[in-house]
Design a protein around this motif. Structure first.
Motif, PDB file in Angstrom:
ATOM      1  N   MET A   1       8.634  32.540  38.016  1.00 48.61           N
ATOM      2  CA  MET A   1       9.948  32.030  38.399  1.00 48.61           C
ATOM      3  C   MET A   1       9.852  30.525  38.641  1.00 48.61           C
ATOM      4  O   MET A   1       8.943  30.062  39.317  1.00 48.61           O
ATOM      5  CB  MET A   1      10.433  32.729  39.673  1.00 48.61           C
ATOM      6  N   GLN A   2      10.814  29.812  38.079  1.00 48.19           N
ATOM      7  CA  GLN A   2      10.885  28.376  38.323  1.00 48.19           C
ATOM      8  C   GLN A   2      12.095  28.103  39.207  1.00 48.19           C
ATOM      9  O   GLN A   2      13.214  28.501  38.898  1.00 48.19           O
ATOM     10  CB  GLN A   2      11.021  27.604  37.013  1.00 48.19           C
ATOM     11  N   VAL A   3      11.858  27.427  40.323  1.00 44.32           N
ATOM     12  CA  VAL A   3      12.949  27.066  41.229  1.00 44.32           C
ATOM     13  C   VAL A   3      13.023  25.542  41.302  1.00 44.32           C
ATOM     14  O   VAL A   3      12.021  24.864  41.555  1.00 44.32           O
ATOM     15  CB  VAL A   3      12.734  27.645  42.638  1.00 44.32           C
ATOM     16  N   ILE A   4      14.222  25.028  41.074  1.00 43.50           N
ATOM     17  CA  ILE A   4      14.426  23.578  41.066  1.00 43.50           C
ATOM     18  C   ILE A   4      15.475  23.234  42.114  1.00 43.50           C
ATOM     19  O   ILE A   4      16.535  23.854  42.181  1.00 43.50           O
ATOM     20  CB  ILE A   4      14.896  23.095  39.677  1.00 43.50           C
ATOM     21  N   LEU A   5      15.163  22.262  42.938  1.00 42.22           N
ATOM     22  CA  LEU A   5      16.094  21.784  43.954  1.00 42.22           C
ATOM     23  C   LEU A   5      16.292  20.294  43.746  1.00 42.22           C
ATOM     24  O   LEU A   5      15.349  19.508  43.887  1.00 42.22           O
ATOM     25  CB  LEU A   5      15.543  22.071  45.358  1.00 42.22           C
ATOM     26  N   ASP A   6      17.518  19.939  43.374  1.00 41.50           N
ATOM     27  CA  ASP A   6      17.831  18.529  43.089  1.00 41.50           C
ATOM     28  C   ASP A   6      16.835  17.919  42.112  1.00 41.50           C
ATOM     29  O   ASP A   6      16.255  16.848  42.351  1.00 41.50           O
ATOM     30  CB  ASP A   6      17.893  17.722  44.385  1.00 41.50           C
ATOM     31  N   GLU A   7      16.608  18.647  41.021  1.00 45.70           N
ATOM     32  CA  GLU A   7      15.772  18.205  39.887  1.00 45.70           C
ATOM     33  C   GLU A   7      14.285  18.145  40.215  1.00 45.70           C
ATOM     34  O   GLU A   7      13.501  17.611  39.434  1.00 45.70           O
ATOM     35  CB  GLU A   7      16.265  16.857  39.350  1.00 45.70           C
ATOM     36  N   GLN A   8      13.891  18.698  41.363  1.00 52.66           N
ATOM     37  CA  GLN A   8      12.473  18.758  41.723  1.00 52.66           C
ATOM     38  C   GLN A   8      12.040  20.224  41.802  1.00 52.66           C
ATOM     39  O   GLN A   8      12.732  21.047  42.401  1.00 52.66           O
ATOM     40  CB  GLN A   8      12.238  18.092  43.092  1.00 52.66           C
ATOM     41  N   THR A   9      10.905  20.548  41.200  1.00 52.20           N
ATOM     42  CA  THR A   9      10.376  21.907  41.277  1.00 52.20           C
ATOM     43  C   THR A   9       9.863  22.161  42.690  1.00 52.20           C
ATOM     44  O   THR A   9       9.125  21.337  43.251  1.00 52.20           O
ATOM     45  CB  THR A   9       9.231  22.115  40.263  1.00 52.20           C
ATOM     46  N   VAL A  10      10.288  23.293  43.262  1.00 51.07           N
ATOM     47  CA  VAL A  10       9.905  23.610  44.639  1.00 51.07           C
ATOM     48  C   VAL A  10       9.455  25.071  44.734  1.00 51.07           C
ATOM     49  O   VAL A  10       9.696  25.881  43.831  1.00 51.07           O
ATOM     50  CB  VAL A  10      11.081  23.378  45.624  1.00 51.07           C
ATOM     51  N   GLU A  11       8.816  25.396  45.839  1.00 56.82           N
ATOM     52  CA  GLU A  11       8.428  26.779  46.129  1.00 56.82           C
ATOM     53  C   GLU A  11       9.385  27.308  47.199  1.00 56.82           C
ATOM     54  O   GLU A  11       9.473  26.763  48.289  1.00 56.82           O
ATOM     55  CB  GLU A  11       6.987  26.828  46.662  1.00 56.82           C
ATOM     56  N   LEU A  12      10.096  28.383  46.862  1.00 61.60           N
ATOM     57  CA  LEU A  12      10.996  29.018  47.822  1.00 61.60           C
ATOM     58  C   LEU A  12      10.764  30.520  47.812  1.00 61.60           C
ATOM     59  O   LEU A  12      10.389  31.091  46.785  1.00 61.60           O
ATOM     60  CB  LEU A  12      12.469  28.736  47.466  1.00 61.60           C
ATOM     61  N   ASP A  13      11.015  31.158  48.955  1.00 62.74           N
ATOM     62  CA  ASP A  13      10.860  32.609  49.043  1.00 62.74           C
ATOM     63  C   ASP A  13      11.922  33.303  48.218  1.00 62.74           C
ATOM     64  O   ASP A  13      13.086  32.928  48.249  1.00 62.74           O
ATOM     65  CB  ASP A  13      10.966  33.060  50.506  1.00 62.74           C
ATOM     66  N   GLY A  14      11.514  34.372  47.513  1.00 61.72           N
ATOM     67  CA  GLY A  14      12.421  35.163  46.683  1.00 61.72           C
ATOM     68  C   GLY A  14      12.156  36.622  46.911  1.00 61.72           C
ATOM     69  O   GLY A  14      11.699  36.995  47.980  1.00 61.72           O
ATOM     70  N   PRO A  15      12.374  37.498  45.931  1.00 57.15           N
ATOM     71  CA  PRO A  15      12.700  37.158  44.543  1.00 57.15           C
ATOM     72  C   PRO A  15      14.202  37.199  44.222  1.00 57.15           C
ATOM     73  O   PRO A  15      14.608  36.873  43.115  1.00 57.15           O
ATOM     74  CB  PRO A  15      11.977  38.255  43.768  1.00 57.15           C
TER      75      PRO A  15
END
Length: 200
Positions: free
Chosen positions: A1-15
């Motif tokens: 999974m790729q998560v992007i926040l304001d054009e920056q790749t970040v690590e966030l809890d999912g799924p």
């Protein structure tokens, strides 16, 4: 999974999408920003889709969040609906003129457009105050509490509905020509006061 926040790749809890959104909001809270857009695999989601897909497992997808400063967002929104208020005012004037010339069908189309614009304006004002925690009771327009203007607008819209249902084109034309301009002018001032309160 790729998560992007304001054009920056970040690590966030999912799924799930809902869990990711919660995590994104939590991360943004420290900076005073809010999520304003979500895209899954490049497709922007509308409000209904965001709600419907909360429990969806997006671990095999790309999820992008876009944030904004809530004050800047509210001011931008209010500036946009100010023009919608002007559109509504023009539609109401044209509708009154058309009714006086017995062009009922064309007039009702203009009335419909003006009501749609008014609903957008009211929604934007309400959303902006809720987003920023502004109490309409704390604002006044020409000595009137701001919440009284929202009540007045609803009453005016109900009057329009009743006049149309009763096929009372004379009363409708009079309302559009003589009552609505004052209401519209007050709402222009209300939007100005809201923007001042936000940017103070």
């Amino acid at each position: 999974m790729q998560v992007i926040l304001d054009e920056q790749t970040v690590e966030l809890d999912g799924p799930s999408l809902g869990e990711l959104l919660h995590a994104a909001r939590k991360r943004l809270a420290d900076g005073g920003r809010v999520v304003v857009e979500i895209a899954v695999d490049g497709h922007k989601l509308d409000d209904k889709q965001i709600t419907d897909r909360q429990g969806e497992d997006v671990s095999a997808m790309s999820v992008a969040f876009t944030s904004a400063d809530p004050k800047a967002l509210a001011v931008e929104t209010l500036e946009q609906v100010r023009s919608r208020l002007t559109d509504a005012e023009e539609d109401q004037k044209e509708a009154a003129d058309l009714l006086q010339r017995d062009q009922k069908q064309n007039a009702l189309q203009k009335v419909g457009s003006s009501i749609e614009a008014w609903l957008q304006v009211q929604q934007a004002v309400l959303q902006s105050t809720v987003l920023l925690g502004i109490n309409l009771d704390d604002l006044s327009v020409d000595g009137e509490p701001a919440h009284a203007l929202t009540t007045q607008a609803v009453e005016r819209l109900n009057d329009v509905k009743e006049f149309i249902q009763a096929d009372d084109t004379v009363a409708l034309a009079d309302s559009l020509e003589y009552e609505w301009p004052e209401t519209t002018a007050k709402w222009h001032t209300l939007i100005d006061e809201l923007i001042k309160a936000i940017t103070a």
